[in-house]
Write an enzyme that holds these catalytic residues in place. Structure first.
Site, PDB file in Angstrom:
ATOM      1  N   ASP A   1       0.870  -1.167   0.000  1.00 29.70           N
ATOM      2  CA  ASP A   1       0.000   0.000   0.000  1.00 29.70           C
ATOM      3  C   ASP A   1       0.917   1.230   0.000  1.00 29.70           C
ATOM      4  OD1 ASP A   1      -2.419   1.615   0.499  1.00 29.70           O
ATOM      5  OD2 ASP A   1      -1.574   1.852   2.499  1.00 29.70           O
TER       6      ASP A   1
ATOM      7  N   ASP B   1      -0.128   5.181   1.044  1.00 28.35           N
ATOM      8  CA  ASP B   1      -0.351   6.154   2.115  1.00 28.35           C
ATOM      9  C   ASP B   1      -0.423   5.466   3.472  1.00 28.35           C
ATOM     10  OD1 ASP B   1      -0.807   8.742   0.570  1.00 28.35           O
ATOM     11  OD2 ASP B   1      -2.222   7.401  -0.411  1.00 28.35           O
TER      12      ASP B   1
END
Length: 223
Positions: A19, A21
């Site tokens: 991922d 953020d």
């Protein structure tokens, strides 16, 4: 807590899926500035609303509000443009750049709920070179917690998703990885409160190392 120098997982992996953020970079301040303006404009309880935005696609976050007269696609585009223009304070998670540099380029992918243009902007602001394989908001019809994004990331790397390790920070992303059948490492660097999870936790990458065995499989060490 792992024993220093020990493998965090017993398994070896064909690839890592990250991922963005909260996992590779911290964009909370920038994201909350933009989303705070949007929420206030639409009469929402700003603090309560901001707690719901992380890890999901903008269009999914807006659609969930079911606001009368609001076009989620139009509003999501506004959010994206505003976030592209505001990367102040976006920085890499501690140790992330060195960790990524130690992973062979064809054995990791970025799987983010951000649109591609925003992802590239934030990676650049954080000093992280984009990988060859990226899955962004435009690539899936349904965002996290649906597992499609992680399945697609693995497919683009040419490996089964069940043989990947996912690095995540948000509940919706963790659920997506679990549904895909991948193992999960939870990155807690940006968490305001401890997370209760069955998955291994790390507050950054500074105490993690990547090793590649004779068969080309990857594993993570805690040092």
């Amino acid at each position: 807590m792992s024993i220093p120098g020990s493998a965090v997982f017993a398994h070896r992996y064909r690839a890592f899926l990250f991922d963005m953020d909260g996992t590779l970079l911290n964009s909370i301040a920038a994201a909350e500035r933009v989303w705070g303006i949007w929420a206030e404009r639409h009469g929402l309880d700003v603090p309560a609303f901001l707690a719901t935005i992380h890890g999901a696609r903008a269009i999914d976050t807006i659609t969930r509000q079911a606001l009368p007269g609001v076009d989620p696609e139009v509003e999501a585009q506004w959010i994206t443009e505003a976030e592209i223009n505001d990367v102040e304070g976006v920085v890499a998670i501690a140790g992330a750049v060195a960790f990524l540099n130690s992973v062979p380029g064809d054995q990791w992918a970025l799987v983010t709920s951000a649109p591609r243009e925003l992802a590239l902007r934030r990676l650049n602001a954080a000093g992280i070179a984009p990988p060859a394989v990226m899955v962004t908001a435009e690539d899936v019809a349904i965002g996290k917690p649906n597992p499609a994004c992680y399945v697609l990331g693995a497919q683009r790397l040419g490996v089964p998703v069940q043989e990947c390790l996912v690095f995540e920070d948000a509940i919706v992303g963790i659920r997506a990885a679990e549904a895909a059948g991948a193992d999960v490492m939870v990155v807690s660097s940006t968490h305001h409160a401890p997370m209760v999870t069955e998955h291994p936790l790390t507050d950054g990458y500074e105490r993690l190392r990547v090793q590649r065995d004779a068969e080309g499989l990857l594993y993570v060490l805690s040092v």
